[in-house]
Design an enzyme around this catalytic site. Structure first.
Site, PDB file in Angstrom:
ATOM      1  N   SER A   1      28.983  52.013  34.478  1.00 42.08           N
ATOM      2  CA  SER A   1      29.752  50.791  34.270  1.00 42.08           C
ATOM      3  C   SER A   1      30.054  50.608  32.792  1.00 42.08           C
ATOM      4  O   SER A   1      29.291  51.046  31.920  1.00 42.08           O
ATOM      5  CB  SER A   1      28.964  49.579  34.769  1.00 42.08           C
ATOM      6  OG  SER A   1      27.881  49.290  33.888  1.00 42.08           O
ATOM      7  N   ASP A   2      31.186  49.956  32.516  1.00 40.27           N
ATOM      8  CA  ASP A   2      31.357  49.416  31.172  1.00 40.27           C
ATOM      9  C   ASP A   2      30.269  48.367  30.991  1.00 40.27           C
ATOM     10  O   ASP A   2      29.633  47.912  31.940  1.00 40.27           O
ATOM     11  CB  ASP A   2      32.762  48.826  31.012  1.00 40.27           C
ATOM     12  CG  ASP A   2      33.209  48.782  29.551  1.00 40.27           C
ATOM     13  OD1 ASP A   2      32.348  48.819  28.643  1.00 40.27           O
ATOM     14  OD2 ASP A   2      34.430  48.716  29.305  1.00 40.27           O
ATOM     15  N   TRP A   3      30.055  47.955  29.755  1.00 40.60           N
ATOM     16  CA  TRP A   3      28.888  47.124  29.430  1.00 40.60           C
ATOM     17  C   TRP A   3      29.054  45.728  30.034  1.00 40.60           C
ATOM     18  O   TRP A   3      29.852  44.927  29.573  1.00 40.60           O
ATOM     19  CB  TRP A   3      28.710  47.086  27.922  1.00 40.60           C
ATOM     20  CG  TRP A   3      27.844  48.191  27.388  1.00 40.60           C
ATOM     21  CD1 TRP A   3      26.880  48.059  26.436  1.00 40.60           C
ATOM     22  CD2 TRP A   3      27.822  49.572  27.772  1.00 40.60           C
ATOM     23  NE1 TRP A   3      26.255  49.279  26.213  1.00 40.60           N
ATOM     24  CE2 TRP A   3      26.817  50.218  27.024  1.00 40.60           C
ATOM     25  CE3 TRP A   3      28.540  50.332  28.692  1.00 40.60           C
ATOM     26  CZ2 TRP A   3      26.519  51.570  27.157  1.00 40.60           C
ATOM     27  CZ3 TRP A   3      28.256  51.682  28.821  1.00 40.60           C
ATOM     28  CH2 TRP A   3      27.259  52.274  28.065  1.00 40.60           C
TER      29      TRP A   3
END
Length: 716
Positions: A267-269
């Protein structure tokens, strides 16, 4: 008595981890291959150990200085019993971004958009290798890059990070050597942001409303190029696609696998919104809000998640760690204290200078004002050329170097060798700058603008994005005083408006040039390097020239906080829109445009059928007086019935050609380049009919034309 196999496995399972390397025999001999080694190791892991690989630390802290568990931007804890090293992820797409305490210990490379402007695959390979080496030396085994999103929205705040510019084929080609370069250094590359993360405005909630064909033809090809190059991981984005978050979107994550992707998805953050391992998410970062052991164990108990799915995720991660070489390095390689090293070297600084020059585009050069080779001249340098010079943009794509070569210093050094005198004015007073320009032999005006992750630019104007808002007025005043001897250098994170472009003699764009900005631009201005860059995106005549409605960008129902962005333009992104609507350039410049200090002639077009495709060959000759390289571009018009816009389908940068010398360029059009995506069949379908070939120096500078008939009933 020899030990039984069962005894050997038991010893391996309980043996302590060596401080200097993986547990002997724990993962099988390299000859077994990455997939089998990973399979065997997963079979020896407890459920708790498997689940520990699917998330970051509790709380999601990153780049801390107190523990190896949070030392990098993204962290996955090691499993010491099995010799599995920590997974240390770090920003970003154009260099190792350091925490405050380590600033100045890595190289600020040119940005992705600058490499896109090089159209140079050898340069892309060098860039990838150079960055990968620094990540390795700092103990990071995953580089969070390259960035690949197509520049659908010209004001997107992150366009500077992306290798694709506004064209999917350009991204498809340019990403492959970058991935190979990074991973040659035993660092996993991470292609981002998958998918349709084309605006920063409300990026965490906006839904990109698209059809399947648009995804496959415009936005997937750069990721497909990364996959063909063996990219180890992909980062899913913040936004939704058709009202489902990217990191839990079963449609787009399934389509990612259909492209041939065998790596793992992170995932992106903060972009995870559910325990979405069943949908295709493998790793949550930076913390463990959704992919933590408690939720996953509950899901396993209820049957919502199968242990086989957990095994698949862990196996994908370990397979890539084996394939890239991370698992076979001494464990000390990934020690968190390595991040303190200063990894900038004379070689990396020299490479950054070279690559910045290769990505610099000469937009205009009336009267051959450039290069500056006369001796004893009075050179005026005006504007953002001193310590205020722009060299990189903001957010996760930023890097703070130990030093920045300013344009003023680079030009002063180059001018000294010619016995020329440099006078600087910061441009804060247009009248004063104009007076200096009038009394000078050559005038170099430096202007620019910035953008950053988290917000889009308010306009493409130079007077938006920087503290100083009078740059266009400055250039206009200088042009009035000394137009024929004025060159303007534009540093920009993407497309920009140049309303005065026909009033000055020369214009150069270096996009986001990195820490060697000054030396690299001096190399171009003084002719030590002959420019060969080409625009990777269109420079419009005015804002919103592609006539986006609020529904298209930034989206509806409220443009300030949009929740739906409708991609109703479908395939007409960037230059395709310009060609479809036959828009002329009055102050802007077309996609693919870029001049040289020499000239090139195209001739001897030959088109031949090959097994399943077409081979297009032609001759490029240097007809000028200086050595130089040309990026030859091939565009296709599909048969009229297909309804496809003009598209880039091939390019090649020549070697450095001496005056009078020539090089044959051969470009292969695969069946894929001659196909369109069929939503009903969910596959590429070759188009039958007469194709028109356009070859030249830009999308608008076509030198030779041809056509061919292509016919097949087979699916690709």
């Amino acid at each position: 008595m020899p030990l039984s196999m069962a005894s050997i496995w038991l010893l391996c399972a309980v043996a302590p981890c060596s401080a200097h390397g993986a547990v002997p025999g724990a993962s099988g001999a390299p000859a077994l291959g990455p997939a089998e080694r990973a399979r065997r190791l997963v079979a020896r892991m407890t459920v708790a150990e498997k689940l520990s690989m699917l998330h970051g630390p509790a709380g999601g802290s990153a780049q801390c200085s107190v523990s190896p568990r949070c030392a990098y931007v993204g962290n996955v804890a090691p499993i010491e019993r099995l010799g599995i090293p920590p997974i240390n992820m770090n920003d970003g797409p154009q260099g190792f971004r350091t925490a405050d305490a380590q600033k100045g210990t890595s190289t600020a490379w040119p940005a992705g958009i600058t490499l896109a402007a090089s159209w140079d695959e050898a340069a892309a390979l060098e860039w990838g290798r150079g960055m990968g080496k620094e990540f390795y030396d700092k103990g990071s085994n995953i580089q969070l890059g390259p960035g690949l999103n197509v520049a659908r929205v010209p004001v997107n705040g992150r366009n500077f990070e992306y290798l694709s510019g506004e064209d999917p084929y350009l991204g498809y080609r340019m990403v492959q050597p970058v991935v190979k370069g990074i991973q040659s250094q035993k660092v996993l590359a991470n292609a981002k942001h998958f998918i349709l993360n084309n605006q920063e405005t409300n990026r965490g909630a906006v839904s990109a409303e698209t059809d399947e064909r648009t995804r496959f033809e415009v936005y997937y090809p750069p990721f497909e190029g990364a996959i063909e190059a063996g990219v180890a991981s992909v980062m899913c984005s913040y936004n939704k696609i058709n009202n489902v978050y990217s990191c839990e979107n079963p449609t787009t994550l399934r389509e990612l696998r259909s492209l041939g992707f065998e790596g793992f998805v992170m995932s992106d953050w903060g972009a995870a919104h559910s325990t979405s391992i069943a949908a295709g998410l493998d790793v949550e970062q930076p913390g463990q809000d959704w992919m933590n052991a408690e939720l996953l164990e509950a899901a396993l108990k209820s049957g919502a998640v199968k242990e086989a799915q957990v095994d698949d995720s862990v196996r994908r991660i370990l397979t890539q760690l084996y394939a890239i070489g991370v698992m076979d390095e001494p464990l000390g390689t990934w020690d968190w204290r390595n991040r303190l090293r200063n990894v900038t070297t004379a070689a990396s600084v020299a490479s950054a200078r070279k690559l910045s020059g290769l990505g610099t585009v000469l937009l205009r050069n009336e009267g051959q004002l450039l290069p500056l080779r006369k001796t004893g001249q009075r050179v005026a340098v005006i504007g953002l050329a001193d310590e205020k010079a722009i060299y990189h943009a903001g957010g996760s794509g930023s890097v703070e170097p130990s030093f920045v070569s300013t344009p003023l210093q680079g030009i002063t050094d180059a001018a000294k060798a010619l016995g020329s005198q440099v006078t600087f004015d910061d441009g804060s007073c247009a009248l004063r700058a104009a007076a200096l320009a009038k009394t000078s032999d050559v005038v170099l005006v430096f202007v620019g603008t910035l953008s950053a992750e988290g917000s889009d630019r308010g306009s493409l104007s130079l007077d938006v994005g920087v503290d100083w808002h009078s740059q266009n007025a400055l250039v206009a005043a200088v042009a009035l005083a000394a137009g024929a001897k004025t060159a303007v250098v534009v540093t920009t994170p993407g497309a920009v408006l140049l309303p005065w472009s026909r009033e000055v003699a020369a214009i150069v764009s270096n996009f986001m040039p990195g820490q060697q900005a000054g030396n690299a631009i001096a190399d171009i201005l003084f002719g030590h390097v002959n420019p060969s860059g080409k625009l990777p995106l269109t420079f419009p005549n005015h804002d919103n020239e592609t006539d986006f409605s609020p529904a298209q960008y930034p989206g509806l129902p409220n443009p300030r906080v949009p929740f739906y962005a409708f991609y109703t333009e479908r395939l007409l992104v960037g230059y395709r829109y310009y060609e479809h609507h036959n828009i002329s350039f009055t102050t802007g410049f077309p996609f693919g445009h870029g001049l040289s200090y020499t000239s090139f002639e195209y001739s001897q077009l030959d088109i031949q059928g090959t097994l399943g495709g077409m081979k297009v060959s032609f001759l490029v000759r240097n007809t000028g007086s200086l050595p130089g390289s040309e990026v030859a571009q091939l565009y296709l018009y599909f048969p009229e019935a297909a309804g496809e816009p003009l598209q880039l389908k091939g390019f090649q940068k020549t070697s450095t050609l001496a005056p009078g010398s020539a090089q044959e360029v051969s470009l292969l059009l695969r069946p894929r380049e001659l196909s369109i995506w069929n939503n009903g069949e969910h596959r590429w379908m070759p188009v039958d009919g007469r194709f028109q070939v356009r070859i030249g120096s830009s999308s608008r500078d076509i030198r030779i034309k041809g056509e061919f008939f292509y016919g097949t009933q087979a699916f690709v």
